[in-house]
Motif scaffolding. Structure first.
Motif, PDB file in Angstrom:
ATOM      1  N   ASP A 104       0.827  -1.205   0.000  1.00 20.24           N
ATOM      2  CA  ASP A 104       0.000   0.000   0.000  1.00 20.24           C
ATOM      3  C   ASP A 104       0.863   1.257   0.000  1.00 20.24           C
ATOM      4  O   ASP A 104       2.006   1.242   0.450  1.00 20.24           O
ATOM      5  CB  ASP A 104      -0.898   0.028   1.244  1.00 20.24           C
ATOM      6  CG  ASP A 104      -1.818  -1.180   1.317  1.00 20.24           C
ATOM      7  OD1 ASP A 104      -2.360  -1.574   0.270  1.00 20.24           O
ATOM      8  OD2 ASP A 104      -1.979  -1.728   2.419  1.00 20.24           O
TER       9      ASP A 104
ATOM     10  N   TYR B  96       0.684   5.253   1.260  1.00 18.38           N
ATOM     11  CA  TYR B  96       0.033   6.322   2.011  1.00 18.38           C
ATOM     12  C   TYR B  96       0.578   7.648   1.477  1.00 18.38           C
ATOM     13  O   TYR B  96       1.783   7.860   1.516  1.00 18.38           O
ATOM     14  CB  TYR B  96       0.365   6.217   3.500  1.00 18.38           C
ATOM     15  CG  TYR B  96      -0.320   5.092   4.228  1.00 18.38           C
ATOM     16  CD1 TYR B  96      -1.233   5.362   5.230  1.00 18.38           C
ATOM     17  CD2 TYR B  96      -0.044   3.759   3.929  1.00 18.38           C
ATOM     18  CE1 TYR B  96      -1.864   4.337   5.926  1.00 18.38           C
ATOM     19  CE2 TYR B  96      -0.663   2.732   4.611  1.00 18.38           C
ATOM     20  CZ  TYR B  96      -1.581   3.027   5.606  1.00 18.38           C
ATOM     21  OH  TYR B  96      -2.203   2.013   6.278  1.00 18.38           O
TER      22      TYR B  96
ATOM     23  N   TRP C  86      -4.811  11.917   4.432  1.00 20.84           N
ATOM     24  CA  TRP C  86      -4.043  10.748   3.999  1.00 20.84           C
ATOM     25  C   TRP C  86      -4.903   9.956   3.027  1.00 20.84           C
ATOM     26  O   TRP C  86      -6.043   9.595   3.340  1.00 20.84           O
ATOM     27  CB  TRP C  86      -3.658   9.858   5.181  1.00 20.84           C
ATOM     28  CG  TRP C  86      -2.525  10.393   5.977  1.00 20.84           C
ATOM     29  CD1 TRP C  86      -2.605  11.114   7.138  1.00 20.84           C
ATOM     30  CD2 TRP C  86      -1.135  10.266   5.689  1.00 20.84           C
ATOM     31  NE1 TRP C  86      -1.351  11.441   7.569  1.00 20.84           N
ATOM     32  CE2 TRP C  86      -0.427  10.940   6.703  1.00 20.84           C
ATOM     33  CE3 TRP C  86      -0.420   9.653   4.654  1.00 20.84           C
ATOM     34  CZ2 TRP C  86       0.968  11.003   6.720  1.00 20.84           C
ATOM     35  CZ3 TRP C  86       0.969   9.716   4.674  1.00 20.84           C
ATOM     36  CH2 TRP C  86       1.645  10.380   5.699  1.00 20.84           C
TER      37      TRP C  86
ATOM     38  N   VAL D 192      -4.909   6.427   1.137  1.00 17.47           N
ATOM     39  CA  VAL D 192      -4.263   5.120   1.213  1.00 17.47           C
ATOM     40  C   VAL D 192      -4.773   4.270   0.054  1.00 17.47           C
ATOM     41  O   VAL D 192      -5.977   4.048  -0.075  1.00 17.47           O
ATOM     42  CB  VAL D 192      -4.571   4.421   2.555  1.00 17.47           C
ATOM     43  CG1 VAL D 192      -3.778   3.118   2.670  1.00 17.47           C
ATOM     44  CG2 VAL D 192      -4.299   5.346   3.730  1.00 17.47           C
TER      45      VAL D 192
END
Length: 154
Positions: A117, A119, A135, A137
Motif C-alpha cells: 500500500d 500512504y 491521507w 491510502v
C-alpha cells in the motif's frame, strides 16, 4: 488570499495540545454512491510534548467509531528535527521512519510505502490555531481517505 499559512518551524508550531476530529472513509467496493461508502470518525486529543533528546512526542488518544461501534484509540509518534531548519523527521514510536514534514510553505505532500500500500499525506496549515491532514491510502487491500482537522486546545 492563500489557503495555507507558512510556518518557519514545524516543531515550534505543533508543540502543545490540539483537538482532533477525523473522518475515515473506506472507498473499497463502492460504486461512487454515498450509501456504499463506509465511514468512521475519531474524536480526541493530540499532544506534542518535548522529548529529552530534542523534538516532540506526539500522543493521540480518543474514541474511534466504526459501523456504530465506539472503541478507544491511540497512537504515538516521534517528531524529530529534520535535516533542514524548521523541518521534522516523523518516526513511529519504535523508531522506524514514517515521513518527512516541511511546513515552511504552509503545505506539504509526502509518501509512506507500507507493504503493497501507499500512504500519501497532505499537510495544510490553515492559520496559527488550525491545520489539517489528508491521507489517501491506496493498494491491493486498501482504498481509504483519512481527513483530520486540528484546532489548538491550549
Amino acid at each position: 488570499m492563500g489557503e495555507f499559512r507558512p510556518v518557519a518551524d514545524a516543531l515550534l508550531y505543533l508543540a502543545g495540545s490540539w483537538r482532533a476530529e477525523r473522518t475515515v472513509r473506506d472507498l473499497a467496493g463502492t460504486d461512487d454512491t454515498a450509501d456504499d461508502t463506509d465511514e468512521g470518525t475519531f474524536t480526541g486529543t493530540t499532544t506534542f510534548s518535548p522529548l529529552d533528546e530534542g523534538g516532540l512526542l506526539h500522543h493521540e488518544s480518543g474514541t474511534f467509531v466504526w459501523q456504530g461501534v465506539a472503541r478507544p484509540a491511540e497512537r504515538t509518534l516521534r517528531f524529530l528535527p529534520g535535516t533542514a531548519p524548521g523541518t521534522a523527521d516523523v518516526r513511529f514510536a519504535d523508531g522506524r521512519p514514517f515521513h518527512d514534514l516541511d511546513l515552511t510553505s504552509g503545505r506539504w505532500v509526502t509518501d509512506h510505502p507500507c507493504s503493497a500500500d501507499l500512504y500519501r499525506g497532505e499537510f495544510t496549515v490553515l492559520d496559527s490555531d488550525h491545520w489539517r491532514t489528508v491521507w489517501r491510502v491506496a493498494g491491493p487491500a486498501k482504498d481509504l481517505v483519512l481527513t483530520t482537522d486540528y484546532a489548538r486546545a491550549d
